[in-house]
Motif scaffolding. Structure first.
Motif, PDB file in Angstrom:
ATOM      1  N   CYS A  19       0.829  -1.210   0.000  1.00 27.02           N
ATOM      2  CA  CYS A  19       0.000   0.000   0.000  1.00 27.02           C
ATOM      3  C   CYS A  19       0.863   1.260   0.000  1.00 27.02           C
ATOM      4  N   ILE A  45      -7.917   5.964  -3.803  1.00 24.45           N
ATOM      5  CA  ILE A  45      -6.902   5.359  -2.931  1.00 24.45           C
ATOM      6  C   ILE A  45      -7.552   4.386  -1.953  1.00 24.45           C
ATOM      7  N   ALA A  46      -8.673   4.809  -1.362  1.00 26.00           N
ATOM      8  CA  ALA A  46      -9.370   3.926  -0.420  1.00 26.00           C
ATOM      9  C   ALA A  46      -9.830   2.642  -1.115  1.00 26.00           C
ATOM     10  N   MET A  47     -10.336   2.774  -2.345  1.00 23.64           N
ATOM     11  CA  MET A  47     -10.780   1.597  -3.088  1.00 23.64           C
ATOM     12  C   MET A  47      -9.607   0.679  -3.417  1.00 23.64           C
ATOM     13  N   THR A  48      -8.472   1.270  -3.794  1.00 22.95           N
ATOM     14  CA  THR A  48      -7.296   0.470  -4.138  1.00 22.95           C
ATOM     15  C   THR A  48      -6.783  -0.311  -2.936  1.00 22.95           C
ATOM     16  N   VAL A  49      -6.679   0.370  -1.798  1.00 19.31           N
ATOM     17  CA  VAL A  49      -6.162  -0.288  -0.596  1.00 19.31           C
ATOM     18  C   VAL A  49      -7.093  -1.416  -0.158  1.00 19.31           C
ATOM     19  N   THR A  50      -8.392  -1.146  -0.165  1.00 15.86           N
ATOM     20  CA  THR A  50      -9.355  -2.164   0.275  1.00 15.86           C
ATOM     21  C   THR A  50      -9.358  -3.369  -0.652  1.00 15.86           C
ATOM     22  N   SER A  87      -9.303   0.967 -10.493  1.00 19.26           N
ATOM     23  CA  SER A  87      -8.531   1.986  -9.772  1.00 19.26           C
ATOM     24  C   SER A  87      -7.212   2.286 -10.473  1.00 19.26           C
ATOM     25  N   ALA A 121      -8.861  10.618  -3.372  1.00 16.82           N
ATOM     26  CA  ALA A 121      -8.869  10.010  -2.036  1.00 16.82           C
ATOM     27  C   ALA A 121      -9.760   8.774  -2.024  1.00 16.82           C
ATOM     28  N   GLY A 122     -10.904   8.852  -2.712  1.00 13.85           N
ATOM     29  CA  GLY A 122     -11.766   7.680  -2.829  1.00 13.85           C
ATOM     30  C   GLY A 122     -11.113   6.560  -3.618  1.00 13.85           C
TER      31      GLY A 122
END
Length: 480
Positions: A147, A196-201, A226, A193-194
């Motif tokens: 990440c 990034i959150a989708m990629t990490v999850t 993403s 930012a959204g």
């Protein structure tokens, strides 16, 4: 009877103990996809076989995981990871030192602090990769490492967009100062930012839980989407540069007053602004009119098309923006290349043992290591903290000053208030005074409050002049 299993290490049909061991764990995982649930697998395997797992079992399971840019680290990754860790630590300390020195001279460029955070991400990303290479079963550390490596790339893309935005606002100060443009940029930052959150999850969940092949494929699709969005986001800085130079400045841009940091005399790598230069510049605005104190703040430049608000001196050195444009262009191109390479690796969606050359560690060290080293050198040597510095908002005591034109209106309002106050006092006079006042009825005149355009004592001006000055205060200089 168990079906034959393809060996991810040696190929062919596998009837080894590792394969049947995994068949047992697959049954415990309720038919999970072989590329998911590596964390519970590691825990169960250590419960069955002890803290040190056989190398054959580790190689088998690592080969079944989804392929990554750079692959899964081995002992050969320790040296290059250590080198890049040291390099990015140096960059982090350098950005921090520049920020501290600038703060001591009242030159606040907060992107330097942002790049300190980016350097920490990169240092931790390569540093954790060293520990991961020593023990491949450290799943939590592996997820954090992956990440951080992805986020470091996106963080640089975001900072490039900020630099391009400031260059756009310098060339088009009217459009750059509008709320529509600023809110659009804020929206883009929220969107990324959204992403990034989708990629990490989507990247982390398959490692943490057992998933069926169908659900696992949905997570792969999320990562693919993403990766495409990150590619598009990396092109926003170039697009903004193109918009700013393909569309010429309008007449309103040319007539608008802009507040540029004229005290920056050079973009040299070892140049720092003089101590107190910014404070002295702000003090000069106490003697200026309203339009100067509310001029649009833009970055410094010599060649421009606008009315620049200058101080007592116009000796600003040879400052141009050709180098600034080149810095944004080169860095954006490198970041775009890194995003494309990662996107190719993601779209393969294969197990690690089937990963192609794009998943080789060398390519990862080039796009996430070497190219970003070049970008940081460009930022430091090119002194982006000077090139893209926008003056801070003037102090409140300066912005709150009432100019001579405004004091006229204050005097008029004061005269009007005193008139109505005298009327209130006259209503409370004694009966004797009222009788005396009635004797004055023979003199016929009409009381009326002073006109808003009447000149108070000590001032002489015409009504039309006052109306013109008050109605055109902003339009004459700002041309919005």
């Amino acid at each position: 009877m168990s079906l034959p299993i393809e060996d991810p290490v040696f190929g062919g049909v596998n009837y080894t103990a590792s394969a049947y061991m995994m068949e047992l764990l697959y049954a415990l995982g309720d038919g999970r996809d072989p590329g998911t649930g590596i964390k519970p697998f590691s825990r169960w395997s250590k419960n069955l076989m002890g803290p040190k797992l056989p190398e054959a079992l580790l190689n088998y399971n690592v080969g079944m995981q989804v392929n990554l840019l750079g692959g899964y680290p081995i002992s050969k990754d320790i040296v290059p990871s250590a080198i890049f860790t040291a390099v990015f630590v140096i960059f982090t300390l350098t950005h921090l030192a520049i920020f501290v020195v600038n703060c001591g001279r009242n030159h606040y460029f907060y992107l330097s602090l942002y790049w300190v955070g980016y350097g920490i991400l990169r240092s931790l990303g390569f540093g954790l990769r060293i520990l991961w290479a020593h023990d491949i079963t450290l799943v939590d550390m592996a997820i954090a490492d992956e990440c951080m490596l992805v986020l470091g790339n996106v963080a640089l893309v975001a900072s490039n967009l900020v630099l391009a935005q400031r260059l756009f606002s310098w060339r088009h100060p009217v459009g750059g100062a509008r709320r529509l443009f600023r809110y659009t940029m804020y929206g883009m930052y929220l969107v990324v930012a959204g992403v990034i959150a989708m990629t990490v999850t989507a990247s982390a969940v398959p490692y943490l839980y057992y998933l069926s092949s169908k659900v696992f494929w949905h997570y792969k699709i999320c990562v693919m989407v993403s990766s495409i969005l990150i590619i598009l986001y990396s092109l926003t800085a170039i697009s903004l540069l193109g918009l700013s130079y393909f569309f010429k400045p309008t007449r309103k841009d040319e007539n608008l007053y802009t507040y540029q940091p004229w005290w920056i005399e050079s973009f040299s790598p070892f140049y720092f602004v003089k101590k107190g230069a910014k404070l002295e510049a702000e003090e000069t605005f106490m003697k200026r009119n309203h339009n100067h104190r509310h001029a649009v703040r833009v970055i410094a430049a010599t060649h421009h098309h606008y009315n620049m608000v200058e101080g007592l001196t116009n000796q600003r050195g040879d400052l141009t923006h050709n180098t600034s444009i080149l810095i944004i262009f080169i860095s954006t191109t490198f970041l775009f290349l890194a995003s494309v390479v990662r996107c190719i690796a993601v779209f393969q969606a294969n197990a690690a043992f089937r990963g192609g050359r794009v998943c080789e560690p060398v390519l990862m060290y080039i796009v996430w290591g070497l190219l970003e080293v070049v970008i940081n050198i460009l930022f430091l040597v090119g002194r982006v903290d000077l090139r893209f510095y926008r003056p801070d908002k003037l102090p409140k005591k300066v912005r709150a000053i009432i100019t001579a034109e405004q004091s006229v209106m204050v005097s008029i309002i004061t005269a009007e208030q005193s008139f109505f106050a005298s009327r209130n006092i006259s209503q409370n006079v004694s009966d004797e005074e009222e009788s005396e006042a009635e004797d004055m009825d023979d003199f016929s005149y009409t009381e009326s409050p002073p006109s808003r355009t009447a000149a108070p004592p000590g001032y002489e001006f015409k009504n039309d002049k006052l109306e013109e000055s008050t109605s055109n205060d902003n339009e004459s200089d700002f041309n919005f």
